[in-house]
Design an enzyme around this catalytic site. Structure first.
Site, PDB file in Angstrom:
ATOM      1  N   THR A 127       0.861  -1.193   0.000  1.00  0.00           N
ATOM      2  CA  THR A 127       0.000   0.000   0.000  1.00  0.00           C
ATOM      3  C   THR A 127       0.893   1.237   0.000  1.00  0.00           C
ATOM      4  O   THR A 127       2.113   1.143   0.174  1.00  0.00           O
ATOM      5  CB  THR A 127      -0.909   0.026   1.244  1.00  0.00           C
ATOM      6  OG1 THR A 127      -0.097   0.250   2.415  1.00  0.00           O
ATOM      7  CG2 THR A 127      -1.677  -1.274   1.398  1.00  0.00           C
ATOM      8  N   ASP A 128       0.280   2.392  -0.174  1.00  0.00           N
ATOM      9  CA  ASP A 128       1.064   3.624  -0.160  1.00  0.00           C
ATOM     10  C   ASP A 128       1.764   3.827   1.187  1.00  0.00           C
ATOM     11  O   ASP A 128       2.885   4.344   1.248  1.00  0.00           O
ATOM     12  CB  ASP A 128       0.166   4.825  -0.450  1.00  0.00           C
ATOM     13  CG  ASP A 128      -0.260   4.871  -1.919  1.00  0.00           C
ATOM     14  OD1 ASP A 128       0.426   4.234  -2.750  1.00  0.00           O
ATOM     15  OD2 ASP A 128      -1.275   5.530  -2.212  1.00  0.00           O
ATOM     16  N   CYS A 129       1.095   3.428   2.255  1.00  0.00           N
ATOM     17  CA  CYS A 129       1.700   3.617   3.581  1.00  0.00           C
ATOM     18  C   CYS A 129       2.581   2.444   3.997  1.00  0.00           C
ATOM     19  O   CYS A 129       3.479   2.603   4.832  1.00  0.00           O
ATOM     20  CB  CYS A 129       0.621   3.886   4.622  1.00  0.00           C
ATOM     21  SG  CYS A 129      -0.802   2.790   4.532  1.00  0.00           S
ATOM     22  N   TYR A 130       2.317   1.259   3.439  1.00  0.00           N
ATOM     23  CA  TYR A 130       3.134   0.081   3.718  1.00  0.00           C
ATOM     24  C   TYR A 130       3.525  -0.565   2.381  1.00  0.00           C
ATOM     25  O   TYR A 130       2.894  -1.527   1.929  1.00  0.00           O
ATOM     26  CB  TYR A 130       2.356  -0.926   4.581  1.00  0.00           C
ATOM     27  CG  TYR A 130       1.980  -0.406   5.950  1.00  0.00           C
ATOM     28  CD1 TYR A 130       2.970  -0.100   6.887  1.00  0.00           C
ATOM     29  CD2 TYR A 130       0.650  -0.229   6.310  1.00  0.00           C
ATOM     30  CE1 TYR A 130       2.637   0.367   8.143  1.00  0.00           C
ATOM     31  CE2 TYR A 130       0.305   0.240   7.561  1.00  0.00           C
ATOM     32  CZ  TYR A 130       1.306   0.540   8.475  1.00  0.00           C
ATOM     33  OH  TYR A 130       0.962   1.002   9.727  1.00  0.00           O
ATOM     34  N   PRO A 131       4.559  -0.057   1.715  1.00  0.00           N
ATOM     35  CA  PRO A 131       4.857  -0.481   0.347  1.00  0.00           C
ATOM     36  C   PRO A 131       5.500  -1.869   0.234  1.00  0.00           C
ATOM     37  O   PRO A 131       5.436  -2.484  -0.830  1.00  0.00           O
ATOM     38  CB  PRO A 131       5.823   0.593  -0.152  1.00  0.00           C
ATOM     39  CG  PRO A 131       6.442   1.154   1.079  1.00  0.00           C
ATOM     40  CD  PRO A 131       5.383   1.093   2.124  1.00  0.00           C
TER      41      PRO A 131
END
Length: 384
Positions: A127-131
């Site tokens: 994800t954008d916060c957990y790439p």
């Protein structure tokens, strides 16, 4: 005679408190009345060591860099539940490795308590916060943030004994049951068992401090399948599985001597845990409860070969402990699944900790339910 927690704690602080195990009080009760026991004894320690399948641990691994939202997680190849947040997971005792059904969550928990190293594999979609999308590393109890045991159902207040009337061997969570009433198994520590010494839970509730696998933990809620409506014998004790406790403690503080993974043939993985609870003797009624003996405690023998496991007889723990029970005219061998030796060890440790002030006593912050029943699951169609 009426005592308070404060009075008992003051006696403990002065080194004057009388702390005994439940077995010691049961023997004392052959000569003394409940009133006399209440006057002489301040605290009674109880304990059990048995398989508690409904157990598990929350574990927080800490964030890697860059971050990973763990969605599929395993330890040593055993799937653990990752649907909690980015790096939290729950290790369920009975979850097993897809490649080795004899190895599972119970083994992971025991290994963590022992300080062993485990292989962590985790995957996420990114994800954008957990790439980050995956991680593989080695963990142990010292390099993760927290490991908190939270067990939905422990320390059953009695449990039925098991036998098998069929012509085939049965493999169950009560062990291997031999055909044609070939054996009877049972799994309660009798007069040492915590909830049989306080059957109405007058001193045990939310916030009660407990010994859990060597750590000091707490009752966090009533256990699942908590049932107050089971039949009772003449001494007011349930003759079947009744109340249970939800327990929590810090895994990093646990002692490997009081936790043991197990595999029941053709059933699955479980976890043996040591649980101990001190009971303050506040009045004569509690003194009467902690005086209970194996002769007075009964359980139901259930036939696991029949639908619903119906009860076919009642038997005392004194009879079960003798090694044989007569059923339908046949002398049948009995065998415990719980360890009385370990339960006695825990009760003695707890006795010393309470007497020395290392195991503080306090009233529950909230009582557990006075009335509760267990509902079955309604399923459409035939069972598979």
């Amino acid at each position: 005679m009426q005592k308070t927690y404060e009075e008992i704690n003051e006696k403990i602080a002065r080194g004057e408190a009388v702390v005994l195990t439940a077995e010691e009080v049961a023997r004392m009760a052959s000569e003394l009345s409940p009133a006399e026991i209440a006057a002489r004894v301040d605290v009674v320690t109880t304990a059990t060591f048995g398989a508690m399948c409904s157990s598990g641990c929350f574990i927080n691994f800490g964030h890697p860099e860059p971050g990973l939202r763990m969605e599929s997680v395993s330890l040593n190849g055993v799937p653990i539940f990752g649907g909690l947040a980015a790096v939290d997971a729950y290790i369920g005792t009975t979850e097993v490795s897809p490649s080795n059904p004899c190895y599972g969550g119970g083994h992971l928990i025991e290994a963590l308590v022992r300080g062993e190293r485990l292989v962590l594999e985790a995957h996420g979609k990114g994800t954008d916060c957990y790439p980050r999308r995956s991680a593989r590393t080695i963990i142990d109890k010292d390099n993760v943030n927290e490991i908190i045991m939270v067990n939905p159902r422990n320390a059953y207040q009695n449990y039925p004994a098991a036998t098998n009337s069929s012509n085939r061997i049965m493999y169950t969570y009560m062990g291997t049951l031999l055909p044609r009433f070939g054996n009877i198994t049972y799994s309660t520590s009798g007069e040492l068992s915590p909830l049989l010494n306080d059957p109405e839970l007058k001193t045990i509730g939310i916030g009660t401090r407990v010994f859990l696998a060597g750590a000091q933990g707490f009752v966090s809620w009533n256990g699942t399948q908590f049932n107050t409506e089971k039949p009772r014998n003449e001494f007011g004790l349930p003759v079947s599985n009744a109340r249970t406790l939800m327990l929590t403690a810090n895994v990093k503080k646990m002692d490997p001597a009081f936790i043991r993974a197990a595999y029941f043939e053709r059933y699955g993985v479980s976890l043996f845990l040591g649980v101990g609870i001190p009971i303050p003797v506040l009045d004569e009624d509690i003194a009467r409860s902690v005086s209970v003996s194996n002769q007075q405690i009964q359980t139901t023998i259930c036939d696991y070969a029949a639908p619903g496991h119906p009860g076919i007889a009642k038997v005392s723990y004194a009879e079960l402990r003798s090694g044989y029970v007569t059923l339908e005219g046949k002398k049948i061998r009995t065998a415990p699944l719980s360890s009385l030796t370990k339960a006695r060890e825990i009760a003695e440790i707890l006795k010393k900790q309470v007497a020395s002030g290392l195991f503080p006593l306090a009233p529950p912050v909230q009582s557990l339910p006075d009335h509760a029943v267990v509902r079955g699951l309604r399923v459409e169609g035939d069972a598979i």
